[in-house]
Design an enzyme around this catalytic site. Sequence first.
Site, PDB file in Angstrom:
ATOM      1  N   GLY A  82      -4.413  22.417   2.461  1.00  0.00           N
ATOM      2  CA  GLY A  82      -4.968  23.580   2.015  1.00  0.00           C
ATOM      3  C   GLY A  82      -6.072  23.242   0.812  1.00  0.00           C
ATOM      4  O   GLY A  82      -7.158  24.132   0.797  1.00  0.00           O
ATOM      5  N   THR A  83      -5.782  22.508  -0.154  1.00  0.00           N
ATOM      6  CA  THR A  83      -6.533  22.172  -1.165  1.00  0.00           C
ATOM      7  C   THR A  83      -7.857  21.585  -0.555  1.00  0.00           C
ATOM      8  O   THR A  83      -9.112  22.259  -0.976  1.00  0.00           O
ATOM      9  CB  THR A  83      -5.972  21.132  -2.150  1.00  0.00           C
ATOM     10  OG1 THR A  83      -4.921  21.620  -2.528  1.00  0.00           O
ATOM     11  CG2 THR A  83      -6.982  20.729  -3.323  1.00  0.00           C
TER      12      THR A  83
ATOM     13  N   ASN B 280       1.237  32.775  -4.998  1.00  0.00           N
ATOM     14  CA  ASN B 280       2.093  31.688  -4.801  1.00  0.00           C
ATOM     15  C   ASN B 280       3.180  32.072  -6.101  1.00  0.00           C
ATOM     16  O   ASN B 280       4.462  31.350  -5.672  1.00  0.00           O
ATOM     17  CB  ASN B 280       1.466  30.306  -5.054  1.00  0.00           C
ATOM     18  CG  ASN B 280       0.584  30.306  -5.953  1.00  0.00           C
ATOM     19  OD1 ASN B 280      -0.375  30.891  -5.964  1.00  0.00           O
ATOM     20  ND2 ASN B 280       0.871  29.224  -7.026  1.00  0.00           N
TER      21      ASN B 280
ATOM     22  N   GLN C  42      -0.100  30.778   1.176  1.00  0.00           N
ATOM     23  CA  GLN C  42       1.539  31.217   1.143  1.00  0.00           C
ATOM     24  C   GLN C  42       1.875  32.378   2.033  1.00  0.00           C
ATOM     25  O   GLN C  42       3.236  32.496   2.251  1.00  0.00           O
ATOM     26  CB  GLN C  42       1.711  31.794  -0.298  1.00  0.00           C
ATOM     27  CG  GLN C  42       1.635  30.636  -1.510  1.00  0.00           C
ATOM     28  CD  GLN C  42       2.797  29.638  -1.481  1.00  0.00           C
ATOM     29  OE1 GLN C  42       3.782  30.013  -0.727  1.00  0.00           O
ATOM     30  NE2 GLN C  42       2.540  28.705  -1.984  1.00  0.00           N
TER      31      GLN C  42
ATOM     32  N   SER D 127      -1.703  26.304   5.609  1.00  0.00           N
ATOM     33  CA  SER D 127      -1.169  24.936   5.286  1.00  0.00           C
ATOM     34  C   SER D 127       0.045  25.003   6.019  1.00  0.00           C
ATOM     35  O   SER D 127       0.975  25.828   5.853  1.00  0.00           O
ATOM     36  CB  SER D 127      -1.246  24.701   3.670  1.00  0.00           C
ATOM     37  OG  SER D 127      -0.688  23.601   3.578  1.00  0.00           O
TER      38      SER D 127
ATOM     39  N   HIS E  37       2.843  23.017   5.345  1.00  0.00           N
ATOM     40  CA  HIS E  37       4.056  22.354   4.613  1.00  0.00           C
ATOM     41  C   HIS E  37       4.754  23.526   3.585  1.00  0.00           C
ATOM     42  O   HIS E  37       5.604  23.398   3.103  1.00  0.00           O
ATOM     43  CB  HIS E  37       3.723  21.411   3.636  1.00  0.00           C
ATOM     44  CG  HIS E  37       2.963  21.383   2.271  1.00  0.00           C
ATOM     45  ND1 HIS E  37       3.778  21.624   0.962  1.00  0.00           N
ATOM     46  CD2 HIS E  37       1.709  21.584   2.001  1.00  0.00           C
ATOM     47  CE1 HIS E  37       2.831  21.747   0.160  1.00  0.00           C
ATOM     48  NE2 HIS E  37       1.625  21.979   0.460  1.00  0.00           N
TER      49      HIS E  37
ATOM     50  N   THR F 298     -10.426  10.167  12.059  1.00  0.00           N
ATOM     51  CA  THR F 298      -9.501  10.139  13.308  1.00  0.00           C
ATOM     52  C   THR F 298      -8.042  11.205  12.823  1.00  0.00           C
ATOM     53  O   THR F 298      -7.592  11.206  11.753  1.00  0.00           O
ATOM     54  CB  THR F 298      -8.584   8.766  13.191  1.00  0.00           C
ATOM     55  OG1 THR F 298      -9.857   7.975  13.535  1.00  0.00           O
ATOM     56  CG2 THR F 298      -7.710   8.602  14.361  1.00  0.00           C
TER      57      THR F 298
ATOM     58  N   CYS G  63       2.455  23.527  -9.475  1.00  0.00           N
ATOM     59  CA  CYS G  63       1.475  22.571  -8.595  1.00  0.00           C
ATOM     60  C   CYS G  63       0.847  21.613  -9.744  1.00  0.00           C
ATOM     61  O   CYS G  63      -0.027  21.031  -9.373  1.00  0.00           O
ATOM     62  CB  CYS G  63       0.389  23.349  -8.119  1.00  0.00           C
ATOM     63  SG  CYS G  63       0.746  23.917  -6.294  1.00  0.00           S
TER      64      CYS G  63
HETATM   65  N1  PLP Z   1      -3.261  28.081  -1.974  1.00  0.00           N
HETATM   66  C1  PLP Z   1      -2.275  28.534  -2.368  1.00  0.00           C
HETATM   67  C2  PLP Z   1      -1.724  29.921  -2.704  1.00  0.00           C
HETATM   68  C3  PLP Z   1      -1.108  27.815  -2.692  1.00  0.00           C
HETATM   69  O1  PLP Z   1       0.196  28.045  -3.135  1.00  0.00           O
HETATM   70  C4  PLP Z   1      -1.081  26.132  -2.787  1.00  0.00           C
HETATM   71  C5  PLP Z   1      -0.174  25.275  -2.672  1.00  0.00           C
HETATM   72  O2  PLP Z   1       0.719  25.393  -3.496  1.00  0.00           O
HETATM   73  C6  PLP Z   1      -2.613  25.751  -2.044  1.00  0.00           C
HETATM   74  C7  PLP Z   1      -3.533  26.607  -1.988  1.00  0.00           C
HETATM   75  C8  PLP Z   1      -2.708  24.160  -1.867  1.00  0.00           C
HETATM   76  O3  PLP Z   1      -2.199  23.872  -0.516  1.00  0.00           O
HETATM   77  P1  PLP Z   1      -1.769  22.141  -0.047  1.00  0.00           P
HETATM   78  O4  PLP Z   1      -0.648  22.238  -0.848  1.00  0.00           O
HETATM   79  O5  PLP Z   1      -1.672  22.378   1.411  1.00  0.00           O
HETATM   80  O6  PLP Z   1      -3.035  21.627  -0.791  1.00  0.00           O
END
Ligand code: PLP
Length: 365
Positions: A69-70, A139, A167, A187, A189, A225, A311
């Site tokens: 997601g980042t 989050n 989230q 995302s 995970h 890939t 995080c």
């Molecule tokens: N955006 C939100 C609201 C999140 O809570 C998080 C991760 O905690 C992310 C983005 C980042 O996602 P990723 O862990 O897949 O990089």
Amino acid sequence: MKHYLDYNATAPLRPEVIAVMQECLGLPLNASSIHAAGRKAKTLIEDSRRALAGTLGAFANEVVFTASGTEANNWVLRRLRMLPVCVSAIEHSSVLKTAQAITVPDVIPVTKEGIIDLAALEQLPEGEPFLLSLMLANNETGIIQPVREAADIVHARGGLLHCDAVQAFGKIPVDFTALGCDLMTISGHKMGGPVGAAALIVKNGLAFAPMLTGGGQEMNRRAGTENVAAIAGFAKAAALVDFASMKTLRGWLNALEAEVEKASGGTAVIFGGRAERLPNTSLIAMPGVSSETQLIHFDLDGIGVSAGSACSSGRIEPSHVLEAMGVEEALAGSALRISGGWATVEGDVRAAAKAWKAMAATRAK
Ligand code: PLP
């Protein structure tokens, strides 16, 4: 860990996801190869893309897989950096810090209830293209943002809306088209899929430069890939989402909140208690006991929870989300987040309630 209640940090892999991934990991899967294994890889990716698009109300060719997601959030902000950038004050650091790294963003405040101030959005000038990045659910608090209303305001002013739905996806229904988004991040995970699979949804027709160049993977938008096992696992996790069990989880968390409030003699604070929230999240402050002390207490009882946002490499930093909501530092420093998910049972939530009550009793002495 006996009771894992930190799903907003990461969720355990679903067994069905592990099975799908194990099958993939045993094969040489490069979707660019012409032979049978390559064709299988291609089919797995395209089936996953279609399945995810279907759950999101998007077209398959709007779904571009990324590694996190980042990454997707960075892609949006860095490729649209020529536009004035607005972000809400409660965005995840992958949006907030990236926006601050590339520009001086217009930070839109939130109300005391933790909801973006739509009146402040209405103040933005009309007719000038700009980008607003607004999350669907926070989050830390789980509070759901009025994304559709924001999209209408942004579009009326000629702007674009990016929604970080990391989230929300898998916890509440998420519809890319109905929410009026131009771009959306999801995302794997956070909902029982693997780390290493995420996606950016890009509305058809939007001019948007690639994330990575080189090979023609991901419709020439993100070369490299593909991680077939992770992508297939992500789609499997999305197919297994069960909103009914999420509602049950909310019921358990509501009962916990009521108990904790009572045990604390009414001093505990439930953030977002009256707002529309994710069904899996409770953020509770117990004044006078630091988040660190609470975390250690919970950990000794075999309960994994988090102090607001986890995080930042294991360090507990003051929460910018609670600060934006006008919560004073001392209170914010005593907040603990419980977040459950697909494998959570009532006993996990009961164990957390018991630990909290024991802590409240110690504090009262
Ligand atoms: N955006 C939100 C609201 C999140 O809570 C998080 C991760 O905690 C992310 C983005 C980042 O996602 P990723 O862990 O897949 O990089």
